[in-house]
Design an enzyme around this catalytic site. Structure first.
Site, PDB file in Angstrom:
ATOM      1  N   ARG A  75     -40.322  20.954  48.271  1.00 38.51           N
ATOM      2  CA  ARG A  75     -39.481  21.533  47.202  1.00 38.51           C
ATOM      3  C   ARG A  75     -39.117  22.992  47.479  1.00 38.51           C
ATOM      4  O   ARG A  75     -39.039  23.821  46.579  1.00 38.51           O
ATOM      5  CB  ARG A  75     -40.158  21.404  45.830  1.00 38.51           C
ATOM      6  CG  ARG A  75     -40.510  19.972  45.447  1.00 38.51           C
ATOM      7  CD  ARG A  75     -39.260  19.090  45.312  1.00 38.51           C
ATOM      8  NE  ARG A  75     -39.640  17.694  45.099  1.00 38.51           N
ATOM      9  CZ  ARG A  75     -39.716  16.795  46.082  1.00 38.51           C
ATOM     10  NH1 ARG A  75     -39.423  17.129  47.333  1.00 38.51           N
ATOM     11  NH2 ARG A  75     -40.050  15.550  45.836  1.00 38.51           N
ATOM     12  N   SER A 108     -38.284  15.868  36.644  1.00 36.39           N
ATOM     13  CA  SER A 108     -39.708  16.157  36.817  1.00 36.39           C
ATOM     14  C   SER A 108     -39.938  17.664  36.688  1.00 36.39           C
ATOM     15  O   SER A 108     -39.357  18.456  37.421  1.00 36.39           O
ATOM     16  CB  SER A 108     -40.142  15.669  38.199  1.00 36.39           C
ATOM     17  OG  SER A 108     -41.516  15.822  38.363  1.00 36.39           O
ATOM     18  N   GLU A 136     -41.534  22.842  38.932  1.00 36.88           N
ATOM     19  CA  GLU A 136     -40.524  22.456  39.929  1.00 36.88           C
ATOM     20  C   GLU A 136     -39.142  22.855  39.417  1.00 36.88           C
ATOM     21  O   GLU A 136     -38.269  23.215  40.194  1.00 36.88           O
ATOM     22  CB  GLU A 136     -40.581  20.943  40.158  1.00 36.88           C
ATOM     23  CG  GLU A 136     -39.586  20.409  41.153  1.00 36.88           C
ATOM     24  CD  GLU A 136     -39.784  18.927  41.417  1.00 36.88           C
ATOM     25  OE1 GLU A 136     -38.801  18.177  41.292  1.00 36.88           O
ATOM     26  OE2 GLU A 136     -40.908  18.518  41.746  1.00 36.88           O
TER      27      GLU A 136
END
Length: 303
Positions: A176, A226, A296
Site C-alpha cells: 500500500r 477497507s 489505509e
C-alpha cells in the site's frame, strides 16, 4: 493574486466548465463526505494537468490530486488551493500484450479491458473500486494480487513540471505504498504487462472474485473501502470483529455489520464522525490485542 484573477487564469488553461469554484467535494467521494475545494479542476489531457500544476506552484497555491475518491476521506473543512480531479483521463489502449491505462480510468474497467483481449494478470483488480492513478499511488491489491505483479512502468508528472516515464523499480512499490507520494509525483498512466490467456477461464476467475466481493463487502452503503492496513500476523477486520465493535456508530458513521474492516456512512455522516469512529476502533483494538491499526484510507483536507 486574488481569487478572481486565479479563476480567470485557470479558465485560460482549462475549458471554463471544467473549473469549479468553492465546490462541495462530497459529490466526488465514495464516502459522500467532504467540504469545499477552493478551486476544483477537471483536466482533459496531460498538458492541462501540467499547466494547471505549474501555475498553482507559481502563485503558491497548494495542489491536491484526486482520483475517483474511493480510498480517501476529505475532512469537513474542505481543501484549500487547487484540487486537480483526474477522472476525465480515462483512455485505455492495447500495445501487443501491454495494457496502457490513463490515471482516471477505473482499475475495474482496466481489468475488463484485459479480459476483452483475453489477457491474464489483472483479474485481482476486477473488484477494486479505485482509479489507475490511485492503484499506482498505493500499489493496490486484492485476493492475492497487486499492481506490482503486472506493472511495467508509469508516466508521472514531477514536482518540477516534467512528464517522465519511470520503471516499476523506480516506483518502489510496497504494501500500500509507492515513491509517487514520497517524490510528490502525479501519476498520469500505467503500463501493465500481461500474458495471453483463455478468455473463459479469465472471466470465470473474475466472476468468482466479483461474487466474493459483493457477498462480503457492504456495497449498499457509501464507504471508503477497507479502512485499515493489514497488521503483521493479523487481519484488521477480525481484530475489530473480535473486539465486539461491529455495529458501533458515532453520528452517521458505523462499523459495518457485514464486514468489520469497513466503516460505512449510514446517515449523513461527517468526516468528524468517521474520524472519531476510526480513533475509537484503533484505541479499542490496541487495548484488547496490543495491535496498532494503521489507516489505509488517505485522510486529507482541513478540520
Amino acid at each position: 493574486m486574488d481569487k478572481l484573477m486565479i479563476e480567470n487564469r485557470l479558465k485560460e488553461i482549462l475549458p471554463h466548465d471544467n473549473v469549479k469554484i468553492d465546490e462541495e467535494l462530497n459529490k466526488y467521494t465514495y464516502t459522500k463526505i467532504g467540504g469545499k475545494a477552493d478551486f476544483l479542476l477537471f483536466p482533459t489531457d496531460y498538458k492541462q494537468v501540467q499547466d494547471a500544476y505549474q501555475f498553482a506552484l507559481e502563485v503558491d497555491l497548494p495542489v491536491t490530486i484526486l482520483g475517483n475518491g474511493s480510498n480517501v476521506l476529505i475532512r469537513d473543512g474542505g481543501i484549500r488551493g487547487v484540487v486537480i480531479n483526474l477522472t476525465k483521463l480515462v483512455d485505455i489502449t492495447l500495445e501487443n500484450n501491454k495494457v496502457i491505462a490513463k490515471c482516471g480510468a477505473a482499475i475495474i474497467d482496466t481489468s475488463r479491458f484485459a479480459l476483452k483481449h483475453s489477457l491474464t494478470g489483472l483479474e485481482f483488480a476486477c473488484g477494486i473500486p479505485g482509479s489507475v492513478g490511485g492503484a499506482l499511488y498505493m500499489n493496490a491489491g486484492a485476493y492475492g494480487g497487486e499492481v506490482s505483479n503486472v506493472l511495467e512502468s508509469a508516466k508521472v508528472l514531477t514536482k518540477q513540471g516534467e512528464i517522465i516515464t519511470v520503471s516499476k523499480e523506480e516506483l518502489e512499490l510496497g504494501y500500500r505504498t509507492s515513491s509517487i507520494d514520497k517524490n510528490g509525483w502525479v501519476a498520469l498512466e500505467g503500463t501493465f504487462s500481461l500474458s495471453e490467456g483463455n478468455h473463459d477461464l479469465i472471466k470465470e476467475k473474475m466472476d468468482e472474485l466479483t461474487f466474493l466481493r459483493e457477498s462480503k463487502q457492504p456495497l449498499e452503503f457509501p464507504s471508503c473501502g477497507s479502512v485499515f492496513k493489514r497488521p503483521p500476523n493479523h487481519f484488521a477486520g477480525k481484530l475489530i470483529q473480535d473486539s465486539g465493535l461491529q455495529g458501533t456508530q458515532i453520528g452517521g458513521a458505523q462499523v459495518s455489520t457485514k464486514h468489520a474492516g469497513f466503516i460505512v456512512n449510514v446517515d449523513k455522516a461527517t468526516a468528524n464522525d468517521y474520524l472519531s469512529l476510526i480513533h475509537h476502533v484503533q484505541k479499542t483494538v490496541k487495548q484488547n490485542y496490543n495491535v496498532d491499526l494503521e489507516t489505509e484510507v488517505r485522510i486529507i483536507g482541513e478540520e
